[in-house]
Design a protein around this motif. Structure first.
Motif, PDB file in Angstrom:
ATOM      1  N   LYS A   1      39.431  35.871  45.604  1.00 45.91           N
ATOM      2  CA  LYS A   1      39.342  36.727  46.594  1.00 45.91           C
ATOM      3  C   LYS A   1      39.192  38.146  46.099  1.00 45.91           C
ATOM      4  O   LYS A   1      38.537  39.071  46.525  1.00 45.91           O
ATOM      5  CB  LYS A   1      40.469  36.523  47.822  1.00 45.91           C
ATOM      6  CG  LYS A   1      40.286  35.552  48.698  1.00 45.91           C
ATOM      7  CD  LYS A   1      41.547  35.477  49.492  1.00 45.91           C
ATOM      8  CE  LYS A   1      41.147  34.304  50.612  1.00 45.91           C
ATOM      9  NZ  LYS A   1      42.555  34.010  51.554  1.00 45.91           N
TER      10      LYS A   1
ATOM     11  N   LEU B   1      36.100  38.784  44.783  1.00 46.91           N
ATOM     12  CA  LEU B   1      35.161  39.314  45.568  1.00 46.91           C
ATOM     13  C   LEU B   1      35.195  40.323  46.270  1.00 46.91           C
ATOM     14  O   LEU B   1      34.274  40.948  46.647  1.00 46.91           O
ATOM     15  CB  LEU B   1      35.060  37.925  46.833  1.00 46.91           C
ATOM     16  CG  LEU B   1      34.609  36.556  46.466  1.00 46.91           C
ATOM     17  CD1 LEU B   1      34.670  35.310  47.598  1.00 46.91           C
ATOM     18  CD2 LEU B   1      32.946  36.617  45.835  1.00 46.91           C
ATOM     19  N   ARG B   2      36.290  40.988  46.356  1.00 40.69           N
ATOM     20  CA  ARG B   2      36.536  42.325  46.930  1.00 40.69           C
ATOM     21  C   ARG B   2      35.891  43.441  45.765  1.00 40.69           C
ATOM     22  O   ARG B   2      35.466  44.666  46.317  1.00 40.69           O
ATOM     23  CB  ARG B   2      37.911  42.801  47.017  1.00 40.69           C
ATOM     24  CG  ARG B   2      38.775  42.012  47.948  1.00 40.69           C
ATOM     25  CD  ARG B   2      40.198  42.411  48.259  1.00 40.69           C
ATOM     26  NE  ARG B   2      41.016  42.453  47.170  1.00 40.69           N
ATOM     27  CZ  ARG B   2      41.869  41.360  47.061  1.00 40.69           C
ATOM     28  NH1 ARG B   2      41.869  40.305  47.987  1.00 40.69           N
ATOM     29  NH2 ARG B   2      42.776  41.136  46.054  1.00 40.69           N
TER      30      ARG B   2
ATOM     31  N   ASP C   1      32.693  42.708  44.643  1.00 37.79           N
ATOM     32  CA  ASP C   1      31.431  42.400  44.924  1.00 37.79           C
ATOM     33  C   ASP C   1      30.447  43.590  45.176  1.00 37.79           C
ATOM     34  O   ASP C   1      30.441  44.390  46.331  1.00 37.79           O
ATOM     35  CB  ASP C   1      31.243  41.407  45.741  1.00 37.79           C
ATOM     36  CG  ASP C   1      29.725  40.749  46.050  1.00 37.79           C
ATOM     37  OD1 ASP C   1      28.848  41.143  45.398  1.00 37.79           O
ATOM     38  OD2 ASP C   1      29.605  39.955  46.961  1.00 37.79           O
TER      39      ASP C   1
ATOM     40  N   HIS D   1      28.690  36.622  42.250  1.00 39.74           N
ATOM     41  CA  HIS D   1      29.758  36.530  43.224  1.00 39.74           C
ATOM     42  C   HIS D   1      29.306  35.523  44.437  1.00 39.74           C
ATOM     43  O   HIS D   1      30.058  34.639  44.956  1.00 39.74           O
ATOM     44  CB  HIS D   1      29.897  38.059  43.868  1.00 39.74           C
ATOM     45  CG  HIS D   1      30.834  38.782  43.038  1.00 39.74           C
ATOM     46  ND1 HIS D   1      30.002  39.617  42.248  1.00 39.74           N
ATOM     47  CD2 HIS D   1      32.140  39.085  42.955  1.00 39.74           C
ATOM     48  CE1 HIS D   1      30.915  40.453  41.627  1.00 39.74           C
ATOM     49  NE2 HIS D   1      32.126  39.987  42.081  1.00 39.74           N
TER      50      HIS D   1
ATOM     51  N   ARG E   1      31.681  32.414  45.547  1.00 43.21           N
ATOM     52  CA  ARG E   1      32.056  32.264  46.827  1.00 43.21           C
ATOM     53  C   ARG E   1      31.570  30.694  47.175  1.00 43.21           C
ATOM     54  O   ARG E   1      32.287  30.150  47.870  1.00 43.21           O
ATOM     55  CB  ARG E   1      31.159  33.145  47.736  1.00 43.21           C
ATOM     56  CG  ARG E   1      31.665  33.059  49.300  1.00 43.21           C
ATOM     57  CD  ARG E   1      30.790  34.065  49.993  1.00 43.21           C
ATOM     58  NE  ARG E   1      30.987  35.486  49.618  1.00 43.21           N
ATOM     59  CZ  ARG E   1      31.873  36.378  50.217  1.00 43.21           C
ATOM     60  NH1 ARG E   1      32.731  35.416  51.068  1.00 43.21           N
ATOM     61  NH2 ARG E   1      32.027  37.322  49.704  1.00 43.21           N
TER      62      ARG E   1
END
Length: 692
Positions: free
Chosen positions: A471, A474-475, A477, A543, A547
């Motif tokens: 996470k 991904l922040r 991304d 990413h 995911r």
């Protein structure tokens, strides 16, 4: 529609269903004691009946072993293999154990309200514990009588277990005696009664049990523990059944069922009770028993468990030791319903046959329960149901969950060696308990131990850390902006690993619900993703691929019931949408500001500011459910977690720090002692210095 009958391990012929949906799943079927392909009788529809609780006391972790296990299997069948499952659970609310416990509680209430003197209570409690210990001693003497030379290994093993159990009970009685003696010293009547409660209740019941005749006493007791059972199941995250039936609401159907079996000549009545005629059943071309092959009859212990403690005096009414009660004539102090044979109540085994037949019909796909129910309970169910329906295979697949053992014995209410579900949840989270069972074969015995729970916590930490790191990545991304999207060799390799993991998980779940193997495959995937993350800068990560890996792990853990919210109804409320995404920019800003403060504090050599930054991490954010992890290379990442879990970790960290400090002090003192001893050994008494 069935295929040609198959024979396994001496079991009667088993007829494999055909025509239903074949997902590739194989299950361990107790009817043949082998793994066989699972095929429903009709399409993707699965009729599944599970033996539920006898509601006379709170549920313990032995119950959780069965109920959590079957919840996991049910979720896999519904959410992974996409079967349409009709899931029925029964509630046993008419039973010898309920009757006796309800009577004891009622008589104890009356005794307490009678306001007896301290001396009278001490006298009664002394007599009660003396009687209790005498019964236990007599039973131990019976069990110590040597068995004959020709007894089967099954009887020998049962005797060894019964001896261990009896010795445990005697030890518990000695502890009760000690507690009573200690309570007497307080001169407090209520403490003496509390210490000897179990023995006192048993003593009162033996004298006055027949005087308890109000049905409400038994009904209210059962309703109380049924409600507590449902609360415990909800606390564990167990999916509610589609149908939950109580035997007390099916008594007329029980009478009708028993009458029909008797009319076929496969049961007989005597002195108000009705017994299943096992010899006549075999002579009619049926097999008994099916699940425990080669047994001529139940042992005394098995029969006592199957018939109930209040029915032991009726055994001389039976034509054969293997016959069992379908209907019991009620004595004074027992609930009773009208029947052609007089006032009575259902036998234990009959309720499941009646209620399952009412909902499922003349056949079902799956019947499930704990291993301890295999014989005689489930074999008796099969016999009476196949007698009524005139079939050879009432159940196609029988699933039995392995025992949960503690200190070498099965966890059991009668042994008082149990840990209640509520007690377990005070120490461990529902997710950790579920993981503990997921890491074990569902159909084999397992031990409830610190190691078993510790393994679950380790696995939980692995996945929790994985999700937090993913996470955080991904922040950052920037896909669709300036981030590259071409796949390099390392990206192709990660995709290949994801595909391999999906295949391994599928094969594991097809192999008799091998959840331990599935978790191992996902743990390997997590390891590879972590390597990918550590080898790339945030800007170079692909990413969407990242995911994909995390979404797959999430999906399987959700199938296992490890992620909350899987059974919510309808669209999510607007207020709950966004969740972590809504918090992300605010937490990012806070973490960045804290990092600047820390760097400034280091430059200015200001320990007070550093302490405040640590306090924000270990107190303020913890109470908000935010885990903040400072990285050695600089910067910090945040993850959302349960506040109680975070608080516990902070306390454990403090305890470790205190232990380390204490150890450091002890080592320093020990070093000083050794130094002192060395100098003392080398020293010379002053007068000796002047001797020639």
């Amino acid at each position: 529609e069935f295929g040609e009958p198959l024979n396994f391990h001496g079991h009667p012929p088993w007829h494999p269903p055909q025509g239903g949906f074949d997902s590739g799943l194989k299950v361990y079927n107790s009817l043949v004691d082998a793994k066989v392909p699972f095929i429903p009788a009709s399409g993707q529809s699965v009729k599944w009946y599970t033996c539920g609780p006898t509601v006379y006391d709170v549920c313990h972790m032995g119950h959780a072993r069965a109920y959590l296990t079957f919840d996991i299997l049910r979720r896999i069948m519904e959410d992974y293999f996409h079967y349409d499952v009709l899931f029925q659970v029964n509630v046993t609310d008419i039973d010898d154990k309920i009757i006796k416990r309800a009577r004891c509680n009622k008589l104890l209430e009356d005794y307490i309200s009678s306001k007896k003197s301290f001396e009278e209570v001490c006298r009664d409690v002394d007599e009660a514990i003396l009687s209790h210990r005498a019964k236990l001693a007599n039973k131990l003497a019976e069990l110590q009588v040597p068995l004959g030379d020709n007894e089967s290994s099954r009887v020998v093993e049962e005797r060894e277990t019964l001896l261990k159990e009896q010795q445990l009970k005697i030890g518990q009685a000695e502890a009760m005696q000690a507690a009573i003696d200690l309570a007497k010293m307080s001169k407090a009547t209520d403490q003496v009664m509390a210490a000897g409660r179990d023995a006192l209740g048993e003593w009162l019941d033996s004298a006055l049990g027949s005087s308890v005749t109000d049905h409400k006493v038994f009904d209210q007791h059962a309703r109380k523990y049924e409600a507590l059972y449902l609360e415990d199941m909800d606390s564990l995250g167990i999916r509610r059944p589609d149908v939950m039936t109580r035997v007390s609401e099916y008594v007329p159907q029980v009478v009708e069922f028993v009458s029909a079996v008797e009319a076929k000549g496969l049961a007989y009545s005597t002195e108000g009770s009705v017994y299943f005629h096992t010899s006549a059943f075999r002579e009619a071309g049926h097999h008994y028993p099916k699940l425990k092959v080669g047994l001529a009859a139940a042992t005394e212990a098995e029969m006592a468990e199957g018939e109930g403690s209040l029915t032991a005096s009726f055994t001389d009414q039976k034509k054969s030791g293997s016959d069992f009660a379908l209907w019991k004539g009620s004595k004074a102090g027992e609930p009773a319903w009208p029947s052609p044979w007089g006032l009575g109540r259902p036998g234990w085994h009959i309720e499941c046959s009646v209620m399952a037949s009412q909902i499922m019909g003349a056949h079902m796909d799956i019947h499930a329960g704990g291993e301890d129910l295999r014989f005689p309970h489930h074999d008796n169910e099969l016999a009476q149901s196949e007698a009524l329906h005139g079939c050879q295979q009432w159940v196609n697949y029988f699933l039995h969950a392995g025992h949960l053992n503690i200190r070498g014995l099965k966890m059991s209410k009668s042994l008082k060696n149990f840990i209640t579900i509520r007690q377990a949840l005070e120490e461990h989270s529902p997710r950790q308990l579920r993981l503990m069972f997921l890491l074990q074969p569902w159909d084999r015995p397992m031990f409830y131990s610190d190691q078993a729970v510790g393994d679950a916590k380790t696995k939980e930490a692995l996945f929790k850390n994985f999700f937090g790191v993913v996470k955080a990545a991904l922040r950052e991304d920037s896909t669709g902006k300036d981030a590259p999207s071409d796949w390099r060799p390392q990206d192709l390799a990660l995709q290949a690993t994801i595909s391999q993991s999906q295949s391994k998980v599928h094969l594991a779940l097809c192999d008799n619900f091998d959840t331990s193997g599935a978790l191992a495959a996902m743990a390997d995937l997590v390891t590879e993703v972590n390597k990918y993350l550590s080898s790339e800068s945030a800007a170079d990560l692909r990413h969407m691929l990242l995911r994909k890996a995390a979404a797959y792990v999430t999906r399987i853990l959700r199938v296992f019931g490890l992620i909350d919210g899987t059974d919510e109804i309808g669209f999510p409320a607007k207020a709950s949408q966004g969740g972590e995404a809504l918090l992300a920019p605010h937490l990012d800003c806070l973490v960045a500001f804290r990092e600047e403060v820390r760097n400034t504090a280091r430059d200015l050599k200001h320990p007070g500011l550093l302490d405040l930054c640590d306090s924000l991490r270990d107190q303020g954010l913890v109470d908000l459910g935010v885990r903040l992890e400072d990285r050695t290379e600089g910067g910090a990442i945040w993850k959302l977690d349960d506040p109680s879990t975070l608080r516990r970790e902070v306390e454990e960290k403090k305890e470790r720090a205190l232990e380390a400090a204490a150890k450091k002090r002890a080592n320093k003192l020990e070093k000083l002692r050794k130094e002192q001893s060395k100098w003392e050994a080398a020293s010379v008494d002053p007068p000796q210095l002047y001797k020639a």
